[in-house]
Write a protein that holds these residues in place. Structure first.
Motif, mmCIF file in Angstrom:
data_model
loop_
_atom_site.group_PDB
_atom_site.id
_atom_site.type_symbol
_atom_site.label_atom_id
_atom_site.label_comp_id
_atom_site.label_asym_id
_atom_site.label_seq_id
_atom_site.Cartn_x
_atom_site.Cartn_y
_atom_site.Cartn_z
ATOM 1 N N ALA A 1 -111.618 9.862 21.946
ATOM 2 C CA ALA A 1 -110.386 10.012 22.588
ATOM 3 C C ALA A 1 -109.995 8.869 23.092
ATOM 4 O O ALA A 1 -108.792 8.541 23.190
ATOM 5 N N GLU A 2 -110.893 8.316 23.958
ATOM 6 C CA GLU A 2 -110.745 7.087 24.737
ATOM 7 C C GLU A 2 -110.436 5.885 23.937
ATOM 8 O O GLU A 2 -109.296 5.138 24.264
ATOM 9 N N MET A 3 -110.911 5.886 22.635
ATOM 10 C CA MET A 3 -110.574 4.700 21.928
ATOM 11 C C MET A 3 -109.223 4.611 21.280
ATOM 12 O O MET A 3 -108.560 3.833 21.118
ATOM 13 N N LYS A 4 -109.019 6.188 20.937
ATOM 14 C CA LYS A 4 -107.655 6.309 20.406
ATOM 15 C C LYS A 4 -106.508 6.030 21.281
ATOM 16 O O LYS A 4 -105.403 5.175 20.927
ATOM 17 N N ARG A 5 -106.554 6.429 22.491
ATOM 18 C CA ARG A 5 -105.781 6.361 23.647
ATOM 19 C C ARG A 5 -105.680 4.779 23.815
ATOM 20 O O ARG A 5 -104.627 4.330 24.085
ATOM 21 N N THR A 6 -106.670 4.093 24.197
ATOM 22 C CA THR A 6 -106.769 2.880 24.795
ATOM 23 C C THR A 6 -106.298 1.936 23.769
ATOM 24 O O THR A 6 -105.412 0.834 24.314
ATOM 25 N N PHE A 7 -106.417 2.185 22.471
ATOM 26 C CA PHE A 7 -105.895 1.128 21.517
ATOM 27 C C PHE A 7 -104.643 1.792 20.520
ATOM 28 O O PHE A 7 -104.580 0.779 19.660
ATOM 29 N N ASP A 8 -104.386 2.721 21.008
ATOM 30 C CA ASP A 8 -102.967 3.274 20.439
ATOM 31 C C ASP A 8 -103.092 3.509 19.078
ATOM 32 O O ASP A 8 -102.351 2.735 18.250
ATOM 33 N N ILE A 9 -104.184 3.973 18.512
ATOM 34 C CA ILE A 9 -104.746 4.096 17.405
ATOM 35 C C ILE A 9 -103.796 5.255 16.423
ATOM 36 O O ILE A 9 -103.813 6.149 16.876
ATOM 37 N N PRO A 10 -102.947 4.695 15.424
ATOM 38 C CA PRO A 10 -101.826 5.797 14.853
ATOM 39 C C PRO A 10 -102.777 6.806 14.304
ATOM 40 O O PRO A 10 -103.963 6.592 13.749
ATOM 41 N N ASP A 11 -102.270 7.975 14.167
ATOM 42 C CA ASP A 11 -102.869 9.285 13.588
ATOM 43 C C ASP A 11 -103.573 9.121 12.513
ATOM 44 O O ASP A 11 -104.744 9.728 11.839
ATOM 45 N N ASP A 12 -102.738 8.388 11.594
ATOM 46 C CA ASP A 12 -103.164 8.456 10.085
ATOM 47 C C ASP A 12 -104.648 7.507 10.034
ATOM 48 O O ASP A 12 -105.587 7.929 9.323
ATOM 49 N N TYR A 13 -104.637 6.523 10.788
ATOM 50 C CA TYR A 13 -105.665 5.599 10.631
ATOM 51 C C TYR A 13 -106.784 6.360 11.435
ATOM 52 O O TYR A 13 -107.969 5.999 11.129
ATOM 53 N N PHE A 14 -106.440 6.994 12.494
ATOM 54 C CA PHE A 14 -107.421 7.637 13.236
ATOM 55 C C PHE A 14 -108.267 8.719 12.323
ATOM 56 O O PHE A 14 -109.537 8.558 12.464
ATOM 57 N N ILE A 15 -107.473 9.529 11.724
ATOM 58 C CA ILE A 15 -108.240 10.491 10.883
ATOM 59 C C ILE A 15 -108.971 9.890 9.752
ATOM 60 O O ILE A 15 -110.000 10.300 9.585
ATOM 61 N N ALA A 16 -108.476 8.726 9.214
ATOM 62 C CA ALA A 16 -109.436 7.879 8.001
ATOM 63 C C ALA A 16 -110.566 7.471 8.866
ATOM 64 O O ALA A 16 -111.467 7.335 8.174
ATOM 65 N N MET A 17 -110.438 7.003 9.936
ATOM 66 C CA MET A 17 -111.607 6.534 10.544
ATOM 67 C C MET A 17 -112.606 7.698 10.864
ATOM 68 O O MET A 17 -113.950 7.649 10.687
ATOM 69 N N LEU A 18 -112.183 8.812 11.219
ATOM 70 C CA LEU A 18 -113.139 9.887 11.436
ATOM 71 C C LEU A 18 -113.622 10.443 10.183
ATOM 72 O O LEU A 18 -114.824 11.000 10.035
ATOM 73 N N MET A 19 -112.989 10.176 9.136
ATOM 74 C CA MET A 19 -113.424 10.706 7.685
ATOM 75 C C MET A 19 -114.131 9.712 7.152
ATOM 76 O O MET A 19 -114.785 10.167 6.032
ATOM 77 N N GLY A 20 -114.111 8.587 7.524
ATOM 78 C CA GLY A 20 -115.027 7.586 6.881
ATOM 79 C C GLY A 20 -114.175 7.038 5.625
ATOM 80 O O GLY A 20 -114.588 6.455 4.742
ATOM 81 N N GLU A 21 -112.837 7.170 5.566
ATOM 82 C CA GLU A 21 -112.222 6.677 4.637
ATOM 83 C C GLU A 21 -111.846 5.235 4.705
ATOM 84 O O GLU A 21 -111.426 5.001 5.962
#
Length: 165
Positions: A54-74
């Motif tokens: 959550a801190e990485m997403k917030r700190t670097f303002d990672i867009p949701d679609d990129y964040f989900i891809a990162m979580l899913m390993g896509e």
């Protein structure tokens, strides 16, 4: 941490390098962790906690679609598969991060004569001289951090005075 999120560190490294165009040290400083800790996350030697994600997403303002891809390993390049859109998206993400970084540190720039002086010096140097200048500052910072850590350790080992009654 669920093993299915292990690839997040590798994905974050790609995002940091390719989309944000920032060094590991800068990212670690922004997250208030050591660069070795971030390296362990990025190499997947250490599992990320939900709080760190959550801190990485917030700190670097990672867009949701990129964040989900990162979580899913896509693959991140597949997030926005339309090449005309994805080509400009990297620049947008990088620009948004830099704007956020400047805004986050605006007060420090406004209040610190020394920092403004250091920036003015850097601006007057050639690119090669600027790299040497910044690397010397980073080397001095490492010495400073070491001295602070030693000072804190010695302060912790000193006996505390008893409260006066």
């Amino acid at each position: 941490m669920d093993r299915k999120y292990r690839n997040f560190g590798k994905q974050f490294k790609e995002y940091r390098e390719e989309y944000l165009d920032i060094k590991q040290l800068e990212a670690a400083e922004r997250l208030s962790i050591s660069s070795s800790a971030l390296s362990n996350y990025e190499r997947t030697d250490r599992d990320l906690t939900p709080d760190m994600l959550a801190e990485m997403k917030r700190t670097f303002d990672i867009p949701d679609d990129y964040f989900i891809a990162m979580l899913m390993g896509e693959p991140l390049r597949d997030v926005r598969s339309d090449t005309s859109k994805s080509a400009g998206k990297t620049g947008e993400i990088r620009e948004r991060y830099r704007d956020q970084f400047i805004e986050h540190h605006r007060q420090l720039l406004e209040e610190s004569n020394e920092l403004r002086e250091m920036i003015a010096i850097a601006a007057s140097l050639s690119e090669k001289q600027r790299r040497i200048y910044f690397n010397s500052i980073k080397s001095n910072l490492a010495v400073f951090k070491s001295l602070v850590a030693k000072s804190e350790q010695s302060d912790a080992s000193l006996p505390r005075p008893e409260k006066e009654r």
